[in-house]
Design a protein around this motif. Structure first.
Motif, PDB file in Angstrom:
ATOM      1  N   ILE A   1       1.174  -1.370   0.531  1.00  0.00           N
ATOM      2  CA  ILE A   1      -0.130   0.145  -0.107  1.00  0.00           C
ATOM      3  C   ILE A   1       0.912   1.248  -0.417  1.00  0.00           C
ATOM      4  O   ILE A   1       1.720   1.473   1.196  1.00  0.00           O
TER       5      ILE A   1
ATOM      6  N   VAL B   1       1.894   5.100   0.167  1.00  0.00           N
ATOM      7  CA  VAL B   1       1.186   6.460   0.707  1.00  0.00           C
ATOM      8  C   VAL B   1       1.643   7.405   0.541  1.00  0.00           C
ATOM      9  O   VAL B   1       3.210   7.039   0.221  1.00  0.00           O
TER      10      VAL B   1
ATOM     11  N   VAL C   1      -3.601   7.187  -1.279  1.00  0.00           N
ATOM     12  CA  VAL C   1      -2.702   5.883  -1.908  1.00  0.00           C
ATOM     13  C   VAL C   1      -3.229   6.339  -3.025  1.00  0.00           C
ATOM     14  O   VAL C   1      -3.555   6.030  -3.719  1.00  0.00           O
TER      15      VAL C   1
ATOM     16  N   PHE D   1      -3.834  -2.986  -4.683  1.00  0.00           N
ATOM     17  CA  PHE D   1      -3.123  -2.145  -4.354  1.00  0.00           C
ATOM     18  C   PHE D   1      -1.735  -2.888  -5.367  1.00  0.00           C
ATOM     19  O   PHE D   1      -2.003  -4.015  -6.166  1.00  0.00           O
TER      20      PHE D   1
ATOM     21  N   ARG E   1       6.138  -1.464   6.376  1.00  0.00           N
ATOM     22  CA  ARG E   1       5.546  -1.222   7.300  1.00  0.00           C
ATOM     23  C   ARG E   1       4.953  -2.985   7.270  1.00  0.00           C
ATOM     24  O   ARG E   1       3.871  -2.662   6.651  1.00  0.00           O
TER      25      ARG E   1
ATOM     26  N   GLN F   1       1.153  -5.004   7.655  1.00  0.00           N
ATOM     27  CA  GLN F   1      -0.194  -4.344   7.419  1.00  0.00           C
ATOM     28  C   GLN F   1      -0.645  -4.953   8.314  1.00  0.00           C
ATOM     29  O   GLN F   1      -2.064  -5.390   9.284  1.00  0.00           O
TER      30      GLN F   1
ATOM     31  N   VAL G   1       2.878  -1.720   4.103  1.00  0.00           N
ATOM     32  CA  VAL G   1       2.515  -0.096   4.148  1.00  0.00           C
ATOM     33  C   VAL G   1       3.990   0.478   3.421  1.00  0.00           C
ATOM     34  O   VAL G   1       4.870   0.588   4.274  1.00  0.00           O
TER      35      VAL G   1
ATOM     36  N   GLN H   1      -8.510  -2.467   3.575  1.00  0.00           N
ATOM     37  CA  GLN H   1      -7.430  -1.869   4.194  1.00  0.00           C
ATOM     38  C   GLN H   1      -8.003  -0.677   3.659  1.00  0.00           C
ATOM     39  O   GLN H   1      -7.421   0.837   4.666  1.00  0.00           O
TER      40      GLN H   1
ATOM     41  N   LEU I   1      -7.026   2.607   6.348  1.00  0.00           N
ATOM     42  CA  LEU I   1      -6.626   3.681   6.132  1.00  0.00           C
ATOM     43  C   LEU I   1      -7.997   5.184   6.025  1.00  0.00           C
ATOM     44  O   LEU I   1      -7.281   6.388   6.635  1.00  0.00           O
TER      45      LEU I   1
ATOM     46  N   VAL J   1       0.551  10.536   6.929  1.00  0.00           N
ATOM     47  CA  VAL J   1       1.113   9.298   6.473  1.00  0.00           C
ATOM     48  C   VAL J   1       2.107   9.031   7.755  1.00  0.00           C
ATOM     49  O   VAL J   1       2.528   7.773   7.732  1.00  0.00           O
TER      50      VAL J   1
ATOM     51  N   LEU K   1       0.188   6.818  10.326  1.00  0.00           N
ATOM     52  CA  LEU K   1       0.048   5.709  10.066  1.00  0.00           C
ATOM     53  C   LEU K   1       1.152   4.833  10.063  1.00  0.00           C
ATOM     54  O   LEU K   1       1.128   3.494   9.683  1.00  0.00           O
ATOM     55  N   MET K   2       2.239   5.417   9.235  1.00  0.00           N
ATOM     56  CA  MET K   2       3.503   4.964   9.835  1.00  0.00           C
ATOM     57  C   MET K   2       4.142   3.982  11.327  1.00  0.00           C
ATOM     58  O   MET K   2       4.871   2.883  11.585  1.00  0.00           O
TER      59      MET K   2
END
Length: 277
Positions: free
Chosen positions: A24, A26, A35, A53, A153, A155, A174, A219, A223, A229, A232-233
């Protein structure tokens, strides 16, 4: 979906499950987290016409490749995905390779602390990789590049339900698109690519402008809860295998999974007209 065997001879329990990796991609935007999405070419053996994706199956070369590696060690990835170290290593390599093949984003650099800023010089190599005329390990070695596992990362983990004619055990990653790089649609597997916020993609799905498989929908829904970001990360989701159950309801195929009520409430579903299972 194409069917080269009659329903009477198809044995769903005999379909092998292949490891796969999906990334994914981003980036931040004025509208929030965007995304990168691709629409697969209609007629492909798996997920033709679906919006997905970047990603694909683990290749034998991903298992055999010897590469320079930066970031969390193979043992860390093995623990996160609850697999052996050799399998974890192949999944990470497949994630980086497929992302480069399918959209030109390369999570690698000349050193453990740098990343390629412009991938256009590797256009010919990308074409050879997609044609399986060059292994990803050989490409990285030839260009003296370090695989940047720290840019990924973990997910999620979705398994194709029993009853499909192709089955994958897919690990989702991700990654942020590196500065200077551009995701594109220069692949034979897609006919449309675009950057959208998760909510924009879900709005297209609700209106019927795109078709999402349950893992993609799930997903995107996850998100949509993040504003940046960085947030998210920084998340550390528990990755547990999700195996949906396929059945027939009122002449249509139904895929049962946790949260499926929201999925079937609205949107366009890829099984409504299927008759091959």
């Amino acid at each position: 979906m194409a069917n080269d065997r009659s329903a009477s001879t198809f044995d769903p329990t005999a379909v092998p499950i292949r490891d796969a990796s999906t990334v994914i991609l981003v980036r931040n935007s004025a509208r929030g987290v965007e995304v990168f999405l691709q629409r697969r070419v209609v007629g492909m053996d798996f997920a033709g016409g679906m919006t997905v994706f970047p990603g694909g199956g683990v290749d034998p070369s991903d298992t055999d490749a010897e590469v320079r590696w930066a970031g969390p060690g193979v043992d860390w990835w093995a623990e996160k995905f609850a697999v052996g170290e050799a399998q974890a290593r192949a999944l990470v390599l497949a994630a980086v390779r497929e992302t480069f093949e399918e959209c030109g984003v390369l999570l690698a650099g000349p050193s453990p602390h740098t990343v390629v800023a412009d991938t256009t010089e590797y256009t010919d190599a990308r074409r050879l990789l997609e044609a399986r005329e060059l292994s990803f390990g050989d490409f990285l070695e030839r260009e003296q590049l370090v695989l940047r596992a720290d840019l990924l990362r973990p997910q999620a983990n979705w398994i194709t339900p029993l009853g499909e004619r192709r089955r994958y055990d897919t690990r989702f990653f991700v990654a942020v698109v590196p500065e200077g790089q551009r995701a594109d649609g220069n692949t034979t597997e897609t006919d449309l690519v675009q950057w959208q916020t998760a909510e924009e993609a879900l709005a297209d799905w609700r209106s019927g402008r795109c078709v999402l498989l349950p893992p993609t929908w799930s997903q995107l829904s996850a998100l949509s809860r993040f504003d940046t970001v960085a947030e998210l990360m920084a998340a550390d989701p528990v990755v547990e295998p999700i195996l949906p159950i396929m059945s027939r309801r009122d002449g249509a195929v139904h895929i049962a999974f946790d949260g499926d009520a929201a999925y079937y409430e609205v949107g366009t579903h890829p099984w409504a007209r299927r008759s091959d299972i």
